[in-house]
Design a protein around this motif. Structure first.
Motif, PDB file in Angstrom:
ATOM      1  N   SER A  98      -5.844  -8.863  -0.333  1.00 45.99           N
ATOM      2  CA  SER A  98      -5.543  -7.456  -0.577  1.00 45.99           C
ATOM      3  C   SER A  98      -4.930  -7.137   0.919  1.00 45.99           C
ATOM      4  O   SER A  98      -4.128  -6.372   1.056  1.00 45.99           O
ATOM      5  CB  SER A  98      -6.101  -6.616  -1.363  1.00 45.99           C
ATOM      6  OG  SER A  98      -7.482  -6.494  -0.679  1.00 45.99           O
ATOM      7  N   GLY A  99      -6.113  -7.524   1.996  1.00 42.67           N
ATOM      8  CA  GLY A  99      -5.802  -6.811   3.427  1.00 42.67           C
ATOM      9  C   GLY A  99      -4.847  -7.591   3.889  1.00 42.67           C
ATOM     10  O   GLY A  99      -4.026  -6.891   4.810  1.00 42.67           O
ATOM     11  N   LEU A 100      -4.458  -8.941   3.596  1.00 44.44           N
ATOM     12  CA  LEU A 100      -3.716  -9.864   4.239  1.00 44.44           C
ATOM     13  C   LEU A 100      -2.295  -9.175   3.736  1.00 44.44           C
ATOM     14  O   LEU A 100      -1.423  -9.212   4.575  1.00 44.44           O
ATOM     15  CB  LEU A 100      -3.687 -11.015   3.836  1.00 44.44           C
ATOM     16  CG  LEU A 100      -2.743 -12.265   4.156  1.00 44.44           C
ATOM     17  CD1 LEU A 100      -2.443 -12.163   5.780  1.00 44.44           C
ATOM     18  CD2 LEU A 100      -3.226 -13.573   3.750  1.00 44.44           C
ATOM     19  N   GLN A 101      -2.046  -8.983   2.487  1.00 43.24           N
ATOM     20  CA  GLN A 101      -0.927  -8.550   1.805  1.00 43.24           C
ATOM     21  C   GLN A 101      -0.536  -7.484   2.451  1.00 43.24           C
ATOM     22  O   GLN A 101       0.751  -7.273   2.615  1.00 43.24           O
ATOM     23  CB  GLN A 101      -1.104  -8.507   0.278  1.00 43.24           C
ATOM     24  CG  GLN A 101       0.102  -8.199  -0.650  1.00 43.24           C
ATOM     25  CD  GLN A 101       1.129  -9.513  -0.506  1.00 43.24           C
ATOM     26  OE1 GLN A 101       0.473 -10.522  -0.843  1.00 43.24           O
ATOM     27  NE2 GLN A 101       2.287  -9.392  -0.123  1.00 43.24           N
ATOM     28  N   TYR A 102      -1.431  -6.401   2.788  1.00 46.97           N
ATOM     29  CA  TYR A 102      -1.230  -4.994   3.255  1.00 46.97           C
ATOM     30  C   TYR A 102      -0.581  -5.405   4.599  1.00 46.97           C
ATOM     31  O   TYR A 102       0.640  -4.710   4.974  1.00 46.97           O
ATOM     32  CB  TYR A 102      -2.213  -4.171   3.230  1.00 46.97           C
ATOM     33  CG  TYR A 102      -1.914  -2.742   3.814  1.00 46.97           C
ATOM     34  CD1 TYR A 102      -1.552  -1.875   2.766  1.00 46.97           C
ATOM     35  CD2 TYR A 102      -1.892  -2.383   5.096  1.00 46.97           C
ATOM     36  CE1 TYR A 102      -1.200  -0.607   2.960  1.00 46.97           C
ATOM     37  CE2 TYR A 102      -1.434  -0.880   5.187  1.00 46.97           C
ATOM     38  CZ  TYR A 102      -1.260  -0.180   4.326  1.00 46.97           C
ATOM     39  OH  TYR A 102      -1.014   1.034   4.484  1.00 46.97           O
ATOM     40  N   ALA A 103      -1.178  -6.144   5.439  1.00 47.06           N
ATOM     41  CA  ALA A 103      -0.494  -6.338   6.961  1.00 47.06           C
ATOM     42  C   ALA A 103       0.763  -7.240   6.893  1.00 47.06           C
ATOM     43  O   ALA A 103       1.725  -6.994   7.398  1.00 47.06           O
ATOM     44  CB  ALA A 103      -1.510  -7.579   7.676  1.00 47.06           C
ATOM     45  N   TRP A 104       0.984  -8.216   5.707  1.00 48.28           N
ATOM     46  CA  TRP A 104       2.085  -8.960   5.441  1.00 48.28           C
ATOM     47  C   TRP A 104       3.268  -7.971   5.190  1.00 48.28           C
ATOM     48  O   TRP A 104       4.285  -8.168   5.880  1.00 48.28           O
ATOM     49  CB  TRP A 104       1.811  -9.888   4.262  1.00 48.28           C
ATOM     50  CG  TRP A 104       2.898 -10.580   4.127  1.00 48.28           C
ATOM     51  CD1 TRP A 104       4.239 -10.961   3.935  1.00 48.28           C
ATOM     52  CD2 TRP A 104       2.746 -12.191   4.571  1.00 48.28           C
ATOM     53  NE1 TRP A 104       5.026 -11.928   3.828  1.00 48.28           N
ATOM     54  CE2 TRP A 104       4.042 -12.850   4.238  1.00 48.28           C
ATOM     55  CE3 TRP A 104       1.757 -12.871   5.305  1.00 48.28           C
ATOM     56  CZ2 TRP A 104       4.144 -14.352   4.511  1.00 48.28           C
ATOM     57  CZ3 TRP A 104       1.780 -14.436   5.545  1.00 48.28           C
ATOM     58  CH2 TRP A 104       2.762 -14.717   5.042  1.00 48.28           C
ATOM     59  N   PHE A 105       3.041  -6.920   4.326  1.00 50.84           N
ATOM     60  CA  PHE A 105       4.078  -5.852   4.213  1.00 50.84           C
ATOM     61  C   PHE A 105       4.568  -5.243   5.599  1.00 50.84           C
ATOM     62  O   PHE A 105       5.580  -4.711   5.582  1.00 50.84           O
ATOM     63  CB  PHE A 105       3.667  -4.841   3.197  1.00 50.84           C
ATOM     64  CG  PHE A 105       3.402  -5.412   1.629  1.00 50.84           C
ATOM     65  CD1 PHE A 105       4.358  -6.296   1.284  1.00 50.84           C
ATOM     66  CD2 PHE A 105       2.559  -4.742   0.807  1.00 50.84           C
ATOM     67  CE1 PHE A 105       4.226  -6.835   0.277  1.00 50.84           C
ATOM     68  CE2 PHE A 105       2.598  -5.340  -0.445  1.00 50.84           C
ATOM     69  CZ  PHE A 105       3.160  -6.579  -0.884  1.00 50.84           C
ATOM     70  N   ILE A 106       3.449  -4.963   6.313  1.00 47.30           N
ATOM     71  CA  ILE A 106       3.767  -4.306   7.603  1.00 47.30           C
ATOM     72  C   ILE A 106       4.494  -5.237   8.465  1.00 47.30           C
ATOM     73  O   ILE A 106       5.621  -4.670   9.008  1.00 47.30           O
ATOM     74  CB  ILE A 106       2.569  -3.927   8.451  1.00 47.30           C
ATOM     75  CG1 ILE A 106       1.746  -2.689   7.649  1.00 47.30           C
ATOM     76  CG2 ILE A 106       2.647  -3.474   9.753  1.00 47.30           C
ATOM     77  CD1 ILE A 106       0.479  -2.286   8.153  1.00 47.30           C
ATOM     78  N   VAL A 107       4.286  -6.469   8.421  1.00 52.62           N
ATOM     79  CA  VAL A 107       5.301  -7.461   9.211  1.00 52.62           C
ATOM     80  C   VAL A 107       6.634  -7.346   8.641  1.00 52.62           C
ATOM     81  O   VAL A 107       7.737  -7.240   9.338  1.00 52.62           O
ATOM     82  CB  VAL A 107       4.507  -8.782   9.291  1.00 52.62           C
ATOM     83  CG1 VAL A 107       5.631  -9.511   9.830  1.00 52.62           C
ATOM     84  CG2 VAL A 107       3.384  -8.898  10.018  1.00 52.62           C
ATOM     85  N   ASN A 108       6.762  -7.431   7.300  1.00 51.64           N
ATOM     86  CA  ASN A 108       8.112  -7.227   6.670  1.00 51.64           C
ATOM     87  C   ASN A 108       8.743  -5.964   7.177  1.00 51.64           C
ATOM     88  O   ASN A 108      10.127  -6.085   7.432  1.00 51.64           O
ATOM     89  CB  ASN A 108       7.887  -7.278   5.404  1.00 51.64           C
ATOM     90  CG  ASN A 108       7.555  -8.512   4.352  1.00 51.64           C
ATOM     91  OD1 ASN A 108       7.549  -9.727   5.358  1.00 51.64           O
ATOM     92  ND2 ASN A 108       7.087  -8.436   3.309  1.00 51.64           N
ATOM     93  N   ASP A 109       8.156  -4.982   7.167  1.00 54.04           N
ATOM     94  CA  ASP A 109       8.825  -3.682   7.638  1.00 54.04           C
ATOM     95  C   ASP A 109       9.202  -3.513   9.027  1.00 54.04           C
ATOM     96  O   ASP A 109      10.193  -2.832   9.546  1.00 54.04           O
ATOM     97  CB  ASP A 109       7.936  -2.378   7.251  1.00 54.04           C
ATOM     98  CG  ASP A 109       7.446  -2.297   5.729  1.00 54.04           C
ATOM     99  OD1 ASP A 109       8.472  -2.667   4.835  1.00 54.04           O
ATOM    100  OD2 ASP A 109       6.373  -1.755   5.578  1.00 54.04           O
ATOM    101  N   SER A 110       8.394  -4.411   9.963  1.00 51.89           N
ATOM    102  CA  SER A 110       8.735  -4.539  11.352  1.00 51.89           C
ATOM    103  C   SER A 110      10.096  -5.061  11.755  1.00 51.89           C
ATOM    104  O   SER A 110      10.847  -4.639  12.621  1.00 51.89           O
ATOM    105  CB  SER A 110       7.712  -5.396  12.006  1.00 51.89           C
ATOM    106  OG  SER A 110       8.021  -6.858  11.771  1.00 51.89           O
TER     107      SER A 110
END
Length: 202
Positions: A98-110
Motif C-alpha cells: 500500500s505504501g509503494l502504491q501510494y508512492a507510485w501514484f505520486i511518481v505518475n502525477d510527477s
C-alpha cells in the motif's frame, strides 16, 4: 516526456500542441515497436479533437514534424523512469504494497509537471518516498528497516541534496493545488483564448 520537451523549450503559441501530441504518439508507437499507420493516427486524432476545433493537419505534416521533434529531442529517445529506483528503495525500507502504491501514484502525477525534465529519475523517486512518509502513507512492515529507523536520519544519510528532494516534492504538491481549481469544461475556452492572442516576441 517526448511531448513536454518541445513545449518546454519553445513558446506554446509558437507551436501547435495538438500537432506535437499527435507526432509524439506516432513516434512513441514506432519506438515501442508497436507501429500504427500514420493515416490511422491522424484519423483518430481528428475524431478526438472535434470539440477543440478539429485537427487541420494531414499525415504529410505529421511526418514532416516528426523530423523536427527528433531534432528537438536531439535524437535521444531513451527515457529513464523513477519506478525501478522507487521499487528498490521501497523494498530496502520494508515498505508494504500500500505504501509503494501510494508512492507510485505520486511518481505518475510527477509527469504532469516539468520535474521529469529538470531532475534525474532517482531524485523523483526519493521525492515520492519523502511525500509518502510525510503524508503518513508509508506503511512499513513492523520491525522492518523503515519502521526501525528515523526517516529524517535516513534521508540525511543519503548522498544526495535533500533540498533538491524537497524542491521536487514542492513542485509535485503544486500540481495538486492546480488540480483543485481545474475545470475540464474551461479547457476549450482557455485554449481558444490562448491561440487567438498574438505571440509576444521577446
Amino acid at each position: 516526456m517526448m511531448f513536454a520537451t518541445p513545449l518546454y523549450r519553445n513558446s506554446l503559441r509558437g507551436t501547435d500542441p495538438f500537432l506535437v501530441l499527435t507526432t509524439c504518439v506516432y513516434l512513441a508507437c514506432k519506438i515501442e515497436e508497436w507501429p500504427h499507420h500514420i493515416k490511422l493516427v491522424v484519423q483518430e486524432v481528428k475524431h478526438i479533437l472535434q470539440d477543440f476545433g478539429g485537427f487541420q493537419y494531414d499525415s504529410s505534416k505529421v511526418a514532416e514534424f516528426e523530423f523536427y521533434l527528433l531534432e528537438e529531442l536531439e535524437f535521444y529517445l531513451i527515457v529513464w523512469h523513477p519506478y525501478r529506483t522507487l521499487s528498490h528503495l521501497a523494498n530496502e525500507l520494508g515498505m508494504r504494497e500500500s505504501g509503494l502504491q501510494y508512492a507510485w501514484f505520486i511518481v505518475n502525477d510527477s509527469y504532469r509537471c516539468d520535474v521529469c525534465l529538470l531532475h534525474p529519475p532517482h531524485m523523483i523517486a526519493l521525492a515520492a518516498i519523502y511525500l509518502t512518509v510525510v503524508l503518513n502513507h508509508a506503511d512499513f512492515a513492523p520491525g522492518g528497516p523503515g519502521d526501525k529507523r528515523d526517516m529524517r536520519a535516513w534521508f540525511a544519510d543519503l548522498n544526495v541534496e535533500v533540498e533538491e528532494v524537497v524542491e521536487i516534492a514542492q513542485e509535485i504538491l503544486g500540481v495538486y493545488e492546480v488540480w483543485s481549481d481545474w475545470r475540464e469544461e474551461r479547457c476549450v475556452t482557455v485554449w481558444k483564448e490562448l491561440k487567438s492572442k498574438p505571440e509576444v516576441m521577446g
